[in-house]
Design an enzyme around this catalytic site. Structure first.
Site, PDB file in Angstrom:
ATOM      1  CE  LYS A 150      -0.160  -0.378   4.997  1.00  0.00           C
ATOM      2  NZ  LYS A 150      -0.921  -0.806   6.154  1.00  0.00           N
TER       3      LYS A 150
ATOM      4  CE1 TYR B  38      11.226  32.794   2.210  1.00  0.00           C
ATOM      5  CE2 TYR B  38      11.439  30.410   2.330  1.00  0.00           C
ATOM      6  CZ  TYR B  38      11.164  31.555   1.605  1.00  0.00           C
ATOM      7  OH  TYR B  38      10.827  31.456   0.297  1.00  0.00           O
TER       8      TYR B  38
HETATM    9  C1  PLP Z   1      -0.259  -1.574   7.026  1.00  0.00           C
HETATM   10  C2  PLP Z   1      -0.868  -2.784   7.550  1.00  0.00           C
HETATM   11  C3  PLP Z   1      -0.054  -3.883   7.906  1.00  0.00           C
HETATM   12  C4  PLP Z   1       1.440  -3.860   7.943  1.00  0.00           C
HETATM   13  O1  PLP Z   1       1.895  -3.195   9.105  1.00  0.00           O
HETATM   14  P1  PLP Z   1       3.457  -3.078   9.421  1.00  0.00           P
HETATM   15  O2  PLP Z   1       3.507  -2.537  10.792  1.00  0.00           O
HETATM   16  O3  PLP Z   1       4.022  -2.150   8.424  1.00  0.00           O
HETATM   17  O4  PLP Z   1       4.006  -4.429   9.306  1.00  0.00           O
HETATM   18  C5  PLP Z   1      -0.694  -5.061   8.247  1.00  0.00           C
HETATM   19  N1  PLP Z   1      -2.039  -5.146   8.265  1.00  0.00           N
HETATM   20  C6  PLP Z   1      -2.840  -4.088   7.962  1.00  0.00           C
HETATM   21  C7  PLP Z   1      -4.307  -4.256   8.009  1.00  0.00           C
HETATM   22  C8  PLP Z   1      -2.272  -2.876   7.599  1.00  0.00           C
HETATM   23  O5  PLP Z   1      -3.070  -1.842   7.305  1.00  0.00           O
END
Ligand code: PLP
Length: 824
Positions: free
Chosen positions: A488, A716
């Site tokens: 993702k 700035y």
């Molecule tokens: C992002 C996510 C993960 C992975 O989490 P990490 O801490 O990066 O391993 C697993 N399950 C769900 C539902 C997520 O949204």
């Protein structure tokens, strides 16, 4: 054919196995297979079922399907019956058998074998020696950094009688390994690059590490080393020694190194009473040490100083890596033009075949460096390799490759030179293009022409590191547990299909994205792994199903919407896979326990919807203070999942573990785990000492350097002041908050690395730029590279400095920062 061929009966004898029963048309063996994904000419391959992180015996069926008929195995199974007309040669240890074959092969050549070991610089010294000695020798060398117990065996297998020198790299990570390498390589000349003081996990002490490394050199005729790196160990049974370094004054003693401009350093040395001097086209300490090591090696081989100086002056630090970049017209460019030889061509072609994003694949290949030997067999081997990779088009560049055009099958074009190709104006669309050219052909010009304009601020993604991390987590999974990888948010900022291709090649079981469009982009790029979509969105459900994406279902209303979409489809094909999200304490998305009855009722009357998995998400799996709550969540999940499984008449996968839970709660692995941030080299739980490798390095360049007078301010709002009286030097770099460099990292909260030194930011971060205080670092020049984030400063440090988490920093790197992918 100058390659040595073996009959299967002969191999059986060499590896002390039983005699083969099946002769397979008596076709001789040319190739060693150990990875079922990389098998080319199957009929001439012998497959070794190696027991590494994954057991090669599990891939016998796939190799057999591809046509392999000779196998070396250590497990007694009913293979002979399962796979008819094939040989299964039993041995105790398949890796040892492969090493025995490599040792036998090596022993059949009488030309010198030069072996390199050391903590750092092995690959660079090997590549440079290849370049420096190529005008006089026909060299076979280890591909890339193949230097392990397996890599060395495969490197030796490359030896053939077209060569007259072999350069082999040997690496070890724990005590006891070098003996096996020495017995295979039996080097005639040895080179020790260096031995670091760092305490490696695999050794009791630095002394023990040095002692172990020196085992490689037993019986060599010549040894090139620096006494400093012996760490007090004695050398024994070694012929002539050639030393370099500053300690002993015998040998090559470099007494002065003077940087002349941004790119060059003059080295002055004493050697056998003579003053020698040369110019190295480098300024960093590591490169200069490698240059000195190559210099001594050439002296040991009897070269004249004039020739050495001329060749070293012409060395270059063009990356030795294979890079994947974005091209014009939606192309992908694989740039591997550092060298052009058969073994690196093979690796590059394998990488090309992993790329699924475009149907069309083209190879641009230059003449091979073939010095004064019979070139026909070499081009035959190249053509054999190219032909079996089924390209859309082959483009040969150079007089020699054009001369051998009859060897290449399929659509092809030939050009006498790189400039002739560039003038032809040939262009590509939606194609993956592999560039593989010898140095003299300057394929970087083609790369420049075909690639999108490169920026000075880039995010480099190390694909070896990514695979290392994947394997680290894989090794922790209980047997049979599946692996889902979270890609993702642009794979936590690191890329889309570029990452998915690697994961597909490495056979993970599932991918997960947040939104439908991310999943559709992966499908369009040829990713056919199952993909779960966490936030499908009711309006996208039809698109989702058309692309065989599997939605997460977290509410009854979403489920009803899905059922309606399916009811409205003209030809719904079978049942649609969904994943049920249960709320065990996160209170974000998911079914609560009291909703399960309604959910199950609905599912029982909806045969077109099939639950592939039930899952939940842990809220604090990395935080030891919340372990009681985590255990509670796990128990709650088991209870809810059991209710669902009981009411549905088919098998349903269960999963709850994210990265931290994989290492901290192995009992919660269930049927599958969901690996996220760990793949990208970041551990989210404290005290985790997994050997994860840094995947992403954010780099930029210095635009301007300024001398600041006492009392002045920088940036700035006049927030920036240098230490002391405020005088000193600043460097302005091309990265700002619009690139994802958080504004809170200004005024010394963030650090960057310049010339190996960490320096603080000074003043407020601007939109596209910021300033660094480089007062304390000598020798910095405009145009120098700056590391914004990588091994150091680590993303965890940046996150800590501004009170956030590494996830936010990684996913916040702006899309305008170009990503470059590489393999070393
Ligand atoms: C992002 C996510 C993960 C992975 O989490 P990490 O801490 O990066 O391993 C697993 N399950 C769900 C539902 C997520 O949204």
């Amino acid at each position: 054919m100058n390659a040595k061929l073996y009959h299967i009966a002969q191999i059986a004898q060499i590896i002390s196995s039983t005699l083969p029963t099946y002769m397979h048309g008596d076709r001789p063996i040319r190739w060693i297979g150990y990875d079922s994904r990389k098998i080319g000419d199957a009929g001439a391959t012998i497959f070794f079922a190696l027991q590494g992180r994954r057991d090669g015996h599990g891939y016998i069926a796939e190799a057999y399907k591809k046509g392999v008929r000779h196998f070396v195995v250590s497990e007694t199974d009913d293979y002979q019956r399962q796979f008819p007309n094939a040989n299964f040669l039993p041995v105790d240890d398949t890796l040892k058998a492969l090493q025995a074959l490599a040792a036998y092969h090596r022993a059949s050549f009488s030309y010198p074998v030069l072996a390199i070991t050391g903590s750092n610089g092995k690959t660079v010294v090997k590549e440079w020696l290849y370049e420096l000695l190529s005008p006089d020798f026909r060299i076979v060398r280890s591909p890339k950094s193949f230097n392990s117990q397996l890599g060395v065996a495969l490197s030796l297998w490359e030896m053939d009688d077209t060569a007259n020198l072999a350069i082999i790299e040997a690496g070890i990570s724990q005590s006891g390994e070098m003996m096996a390498l020495q017995q295979m390589i039996k080097p005639t000349i040895g080179i020790l690059t260096n031995i670091g003081h760092a305490h490696d996990a695999g050794f009791a002490s630095v002394e023990q590490k040095a002692q172990e490394k020196l085992l490689l050199f037993a019986g060599v005729e010549k040894l090139i080393y620096s006494p400093e790196y012996l760490h007090g160990q004695q050398l024994s049974s070694i012929g002539k020694t050639y030393t370099w370094g500053e300690q002993g004054k015998e040998g090559l003693y470099v007494h002065e190194q003077r940087q002349t401009d941004a790119r060059h350093t003059v080295l002055m040395a004493l050697y056998q009473g003579n003053h020698l001097q040369l110019i190295a086209p480098f300024t960093d300490a590591a490169s200069l040490e490698n240059v000195i090591c190559c210099w001594m090696t050439m002296l040991a081989l009897g070269y004249d100083h004039e020739i050495i100086a001329k060749r070293i002056r012409a060395l270059s630090s063009i990356g030795m890596r294979l890079e994947l970049k974005t091209g014009l017209n939606n192309c992908s460019i694989i740039d591997d033009s550092y060298s052009n030889d058969i073994s690196s061509l093979e690796i590059a072609l394998d990488f090309l075949s992993q790329q699924q994003q475009h149907k069309s694949k083209v190879l641009l290949l230059s003449d091979l460096p073939v010095q004064g030997m019979d070139e026909t067999p070499i081009y035959q081997r190249v053509a054999e390799l190219v032909n079996r990779h089924k390209l859309s088009m082959f483009i040969g560049i150079g007089e020699r490759i054009s001369h051998h055009r009859d060897l290449f099958k399929g659509k092809a074009a030939y050009y006498p030179s790189t400039s002739a190709f560039l003038e032809s104006g040939l262009s590509f669309q939606q194609t993956t293009i592999l560039l593989k050219g010898a140095r003299a052909f300057s394929f970087e010009k083609i790369s420049k022409r075909l690639s999108l304009q490169m920026h000075d601020t880039i995010l480099e993604i190390n694909l070896n590191a990514l695979e290392n991390n994947l394997n680290q987590y894989r090794a922790m999974l209980p047997f049979g547990v599946k692996l889902m990888v979270m890609v993702k948010a642009f794979s936590y900022g690191s890329g889309s299909f570029e990452i998915a291709n690697i994961l597909q090649f490495n056979k993970v079981d599932y991918l997960t994205v947040a939104y439908a469009d991310e999943g559709i982009a992966l499908r369009r790029a040829g990713i056919d792994l199952p993909i779960m979509v966490m936030n499908p969105g009711i309006q996208n459900l039809e698109m989702l199903l058309q692309h065989e994406l599997e939605p997460e279902i977290y509410s009854l209303s979403e489920l009803q919407a899905l059922a309606e979409v399916i009811a409205g489809m003209e030809n719904p094909s079978g049942a649609f896979a969904v994943h049920l999200k249960l709320d065990t304490g996160m209170h974000r998305l998911g079914f609560m326990e009291d909703e399960l009855d309604d959910l199950l009722h609905f599912l029982n009357v909806s045969p077109a919807i099939r639950v592939k998995s039930v899952f939940s998400h842990l809220v604090a799996s990395g935080d030891a203070r919340e372990d009681d709550f985590t255990r509670q969540q796990i128990a709650f999940f088991e209870r809810m999942a059991a209710q669902i499984k009981e009411k549905l008449p088919y098998y349903i996968l269960m999963h709850i573990a994210n990265t931290s839970a994989i290492s901290r709660f192995p009992e919660a692995s269930f049927d599958m785990v969901r690996l996220g941030i760990g793949l990208y080299g970041v551990s989210a739980d404290e005290g985790n000492d997994l050997p994860l490798a840094t995947v992403a390095t954010l780099k930029t360049k210095i635009t301007q350097i300024k001398q600041i007078k006492a009392g002045e301010t920088i940036g700035y709002n006049r927030h920036g002041k240098l230490k002391g009286d405020g005088s000193g030097r600043t460097a302005t770099v091309k990265i700002g908050y619009a690139d994802g460099y958080n504004r809170r990292l200004g005024n010394g909260m963030g650090q960057m690395v310049v010339n190996g030194a960490e320096v603080p930011t000074v003043g407020d971060i601007c939109m596209d730029m910021c300033m660094l205080d480089i007062t304390a670092v000598p020798g910095v020049q405009e145009g120098d590279e700056v590391i914004v984030m990588g091994e150091k400063p680590h993303v965890n440090e940046l996150a800590k400095a501004i009170g956030t988490i590494p996830y936010e920093i990684l996913t916040g790197i702006s899309p305008r920062v170009k990503r470059v992918y590489y393999y070393e």
